[in-house]
Design an enzyme around this catalytic site. Structure first.
Site, PDB file in Angstrom:
ATOM      1  CG  ASP A  71      -1.934   1.048   1.314  1.00 54.85           C
ATOM      2  OD1 ASP A  71      -1.672   2.169   0.833  1.00 54.85           O
ATOM      3  OD2 ASP A  71      -3.025   0.767   1.846  1.00 54.85           O
ATOM      4  CB  SER A 148      -1.693  14.926 -12.327  1.00 56.28           C
ATOM      5  OG  SER A 148      -2.281  16.019 -11.690  1.00 56.28           O
ATOM      6  CE  LYS A 166      -4.799  12.143  -8.547  1.00 60.46           C
ATOM      7  NZ  LYS A 166      -3.842  11.064  -8.833  1.00 60.46           N
ATOM      8  CB  ILE A 195      -9.459   7.341 -19.660  1.00 64.21           C
ATOM      9  CG1 ILE A 195      -8.495   8.551 -19.654  1.00 64.21           C
ATOM     10  CG2 ILE A 195      -8.884   6.183 -20.476  1.00 64.21           C
ATOM     11  CD1 ILE A 195      -8.219   9.176 -21.000  1.00 64.21           C
TER      12      ILE A 195
HETATM   13  C1  HXC Z   1     -17.922   9.538   1.613  1.00 65.30           C
HETATM   14  C2  HXC Z   1     -16.282   7.937   1.962  1.00 65.30           C
HETATM   15  C3  HXC Z   1     -16.655   7.263   0.759  1.00 65.30           C
HETATM   16  C4  HXC Z   1     -17.722   7.835  -0.019  1.00 65.30           C
HETATM   17  C5  HXC Z   1     -15.009   6.176   1.685  1.00 65.30           C
HETATM   18  N1  HXC Z   1     -15.280   7.219   2.495  1.00 65.30           N
HETATM   19  N2  HXC Z   1     -15.831   6.178   0.617  1.00 65.30           N
HETATM   20  N3  HXC Z   1     -16.899   9.054   2.372  1.00 65.30           N
HETATM   21  N4  HXC Z   1     -18.320   8.960   0.446  1.00 65.30           N
HETATM   22  N5  HXC Z   1     -18.110   7.271  -1.167  1.00 65.30           N
HETATM   23  C6  HXC Z   1     -14.627   7.522   3.747  1.00 65.30           C
HETATM   24  C7  HXC Z   1     -14.930   6.431   4.760  1.00 65.30           C
HETATM   25  O1  HXC Z   1     -16.195   6.623   5.362  1.00 65.30           O
HETATM   26  C8  HXC Z   1     -13.778   6.605   5.764  1.00 65.30           C
HETATM   27  O2  HXC Z   1     -14.000   7.679   6.628  1.00 65.30           O
HETATM   28  C9  HXC Z   1     -12.634   7.021   4.860  1.00 65.30           C
HETATM   29  O3  HXC Z   1     -13.220   7.519   3.642  1.00 65.30           O
HETATM   30  C10 HXC Z   1     -11.729   5.862   4.521  1.00 65.30           C
HETATM   31  O4  HXC Z   1     -12.508   4.847   3.923  1.00 65.30           O
HETATM   32  P1  HXC Z   1     -11.997   3.332   3.869  1.00 65.30           P
HETATM   33  O5  HXC Z   1     -12.948   2.583   3.035  1.00 65.30           O
HETATM   34  O6  HXC Z   1     -11.723   2.864   5.253  1.00 65.30           O
HETATM   35  O7  HXC Z   1     -10.576   3.500   3.196  1.00 65.30           O
HETATM   36  P2  HXC Z   1      -9.799   2.524   2.299  1.00 65.30           P
HETATM   37  O8  HXC Z   1     -10.257   1.101   2.469  1.00 65.30           O
HETATM   38  O9  HXC Z   1      -8.384   2.811   2.517  1.00 65.30           O
HETATM   39  O10 HXC Z   1     -10.232   2.930   0.820  1.00 65.30           O
HETATM   40  C11 HXC Z   1      -9.740   4.075   0.215  1.00 65.30           C
HETATM   41  C12 HXC Z   1     -10.823   4.664  -0.714  1.00 65.30           C
HETATM   42  C13 HXC Z   1     -11.440   3.596  -1.594  1.00 65.30           C
HETATM   43  C14 HXC Z   1     -10.200   5.787  -1.530  1.00 65.30           C
HETATM   44  C15 HXC Z   1     -11.913   5.273   0.180  1.00 65.30           C
HETATM   45  O11 HXC Z   1     -12.464   4.136  -2.396  1.00 65.30           O
HETATM   46  C16 HXC Z   1     -10.409   2.935  -2.434  1.00 65.30           C
HETATM   47  O12 HXC Z   1      -9.705   2.068  -1.947  1.00 65.30           O
HETATM   48  N6  HXC Z   1     -10.263   3.276  -3.690  1.00 65.30           N
HETATM   49  C17 HXC Z   1      -9.213   2.721  -4.537  1.00 65.30           C
HETATM   50  C18 HXC Z   1      -9.668   2.633  -5.882  1.00 65.30           C
HETATM   51  C19 HXC Z   1     -10.153   3.935  -6.413  1.00 65.30           C
HETATM   52  O13 HXC Z   1     -10.618   4.806  -5.673  1.00 65.30           O
HETATM   53  N7  HXC Z   1     -10.081   4.063  -7.693  1.00 65.30           N
HETATM   54  C20 HXC Z   1     -10.579   5.247  -8.317  1.00 65.30           C
HETATM   55  C21 HXC Z   1      -9.472   6.058  -8.564  1.00 65.30           C
HETATM   56  S1  HXC Z   1     -10.060   7.259  -9.615  1.00 65.30           S
HETATM   57  P3  HXC Z   1     -14.595   7.461   8.143  1.00 65.30           P
HETATM   58  O14 HXC Z   1     -14.652   8.836   8.697  1.00 65.30           O
HETATM   59  O15 HXC Z   1     -15.937   6.825   7.968  1.00 65.30           O
HETATM   60  O16 HXC Z   1     -13.597   6.582   8.837  1.00 65.30           O
HETATM   61  C22 HXC Z   1      -8.967   8.374  -9.586  1.00 65.30           C
HETATM   62  C23 HXC Z   1      -8.913   9.188 -10.811  1.00 65.30           C
HETATM   63  C24 HXC Z   1      -9.448  10.506 -10.591  1.00 65.30           C
HETATM   64  O17 HXC Z   1      -8.277   8.474  -8.663  1.00 65.30           O
HETATM   65  C25 HXC Z   1      -8.609  11.319  -9.747  1.00 65.30           C
HETATM   66  C26 HXC Z   1      -9.190  12.639  -9.627  1.00 65.30           C
HETATM   67  C27 HXC Z   1      -8.392  13.578  -8.828  1.00 65.30           C
END
Ligand code: HXC
Length: 276
Positions: A71, A148, A166, A195
């Site tokens: 990670d 980014s 970003k 994309i």
């Molecule tokens: C509000 C949210 C949420 C949502 C998570 N949280 N999802 N809040 N709306 N939809 C909050 C949770 O409640 C928690 O806060 C905190 O974020 C951490 O969430 P976790 O699930 O415990 O974290 P984690 O398991 O580490 O997951 C990280 C993540 C998840 C970013 C939240 O979505 C993830 O793993 N994503 C990876 C893949 C991804 O996102 N791909 C898309 C990338 S797109 P609390 O307060 O409740 O503890 C991309 C391109 C565009 O990046 C970029 C643009 C700039």
């Protein structure tokens, strides 16, 4: 024919690239482009099964591959992954800081931990990867490439966390170009627009809807992962030997009209009861 097909197949022969978040999406596309142009490729991510599937795809393109479950928020794990890469594939020539996390959330209901989580993955994770790769990049006079997003310079509603992250990534990119240029290390960012077939587009285009997004692209279509990936290869190749500190936007002109129409469509959808 894709953007990749016009690049020489041996452009990066003998090179080693490391891609954070390389198990899926645009980052896997970038890893595949490095493999298709002759590089050996290391990828890291949180999910071993995803990394294994991705590794098979990379090997099928002729690359030697190293995978690490790491990670990017865990600096020690990233250090271990880049050391493993050096042992298995050779000294790293390119570090792609691609791992990112995102979701749509209005700032007034975003929890502090939600905000911090995206900063940790996108910004701190990018620094962790760049810092871990420094000694190897110094040896190879290699390059950094940050993935980014347009939110870095144009704010969009419900993206306070990702925009701040970003924007930080862009500033970090320029700082490292300034500081590490003395070692021959180049540092650039690539800014993908909408994309097709990416989790980013799936997540961010809601709740406005993909049609609203498409209407904002001057080229009239979503981009292909290969189009971003080909630019990543170019920026990491001798073609870009004098390019450092640059943001290269690959978005079909998406940023030009601004986010107004999309923001309005998102607000309308949320007012009508849609959730992000
Ligand atoms: C509000 C949210 C949420 C949502 C998570 N949280 N999802 N809040 N709306 N939809 C909050 C949770 O409640 C928690 O806060 C905190 O974020 C951490 O969430 P976790 O699930 O415990 O974290 P984690 O398991 O580490 O997951 C990280 C993540 C998840 C970013 C939240 O979505 C993830 O793993 N994503 C990876 C893949 C991804 O996102 N791909 C898309 C990338 S797109 P609390 O307060 O409740 O503890 C991309 C391109 C565009 O990046 C970029 C643009 C700039």
């Amino acid at each position: 024919m894709t953007a990749l097909d016009v690049l020489p197949k041996d452009l990066l022969k003998g090179k080693t690239a490391f891609v954070t978040g390389g198990g899926s999406g645009i980052n896997l596309g970038i890893a595949k482009a490095f493999a298709a142009t002759g590089a050996n490729v290391a990828i890291c991510g949180r999910t071993e099964s995803k990394l294994e599937v991705a590794a098979a795809e990379l090997r099928a393109l002729g690359a030697k591959v190293s995978i690490s479950v790491a990670d990017v928020r865990d600096a020690a794990a990233v250090v271990a992954a880049v050391e493993k890469t050096q042992a298995e594939l050779g000294t790293i020539d390119t570090m792609v800081c691609g791992a990112a996390g995102n979701f749509n959330a209005p700032a007034e209901i975003m929890s502090p931990n939600g905000f911090r989580t995206v900063i940790d993955i996108d910004l701190i994770g990018s620094f962790n990867a760049a810092r871990a790769a420094f000694e190897q990049l110094k040896q190879t006079r290699g390059n950094l490439l940050f993935v980014s997003a347009g939110q870095a310079y144009t704010p969009i509603k419900f993206q306070a966390h990702a925009g701040a992250a970003k924007a930080g990534v862009e500033n970090l990119m320029k700082n490292l170009a300034l500081e590490w240029g003395a070692y021959g290390i180049r540092s650039n960012s690539i800014v993908p627009g909408p994309i097709a077939d990416t989790e980013g587009l799936e997540r961010l285009s809601q709740p406005a809807g993909k049609e609203a997004w498409l209407r904002s692209v001057p080229l009239g279509r979503f981009g292909a992962i290969e189009e971003v990936a080909a630019m990543a290869v170019v920026l990491s190749s001798p073609i870009a030997a004098y390019v450092t500190g640059s943001q290269v936007v690959v978005d079909g002109g998406f940023a030009l009209p601004g986010w107004g129409a999309i923001t309005q469509a998102a607000e309308d959808a949320m007012a009508a009861g849609a959730t992000s």
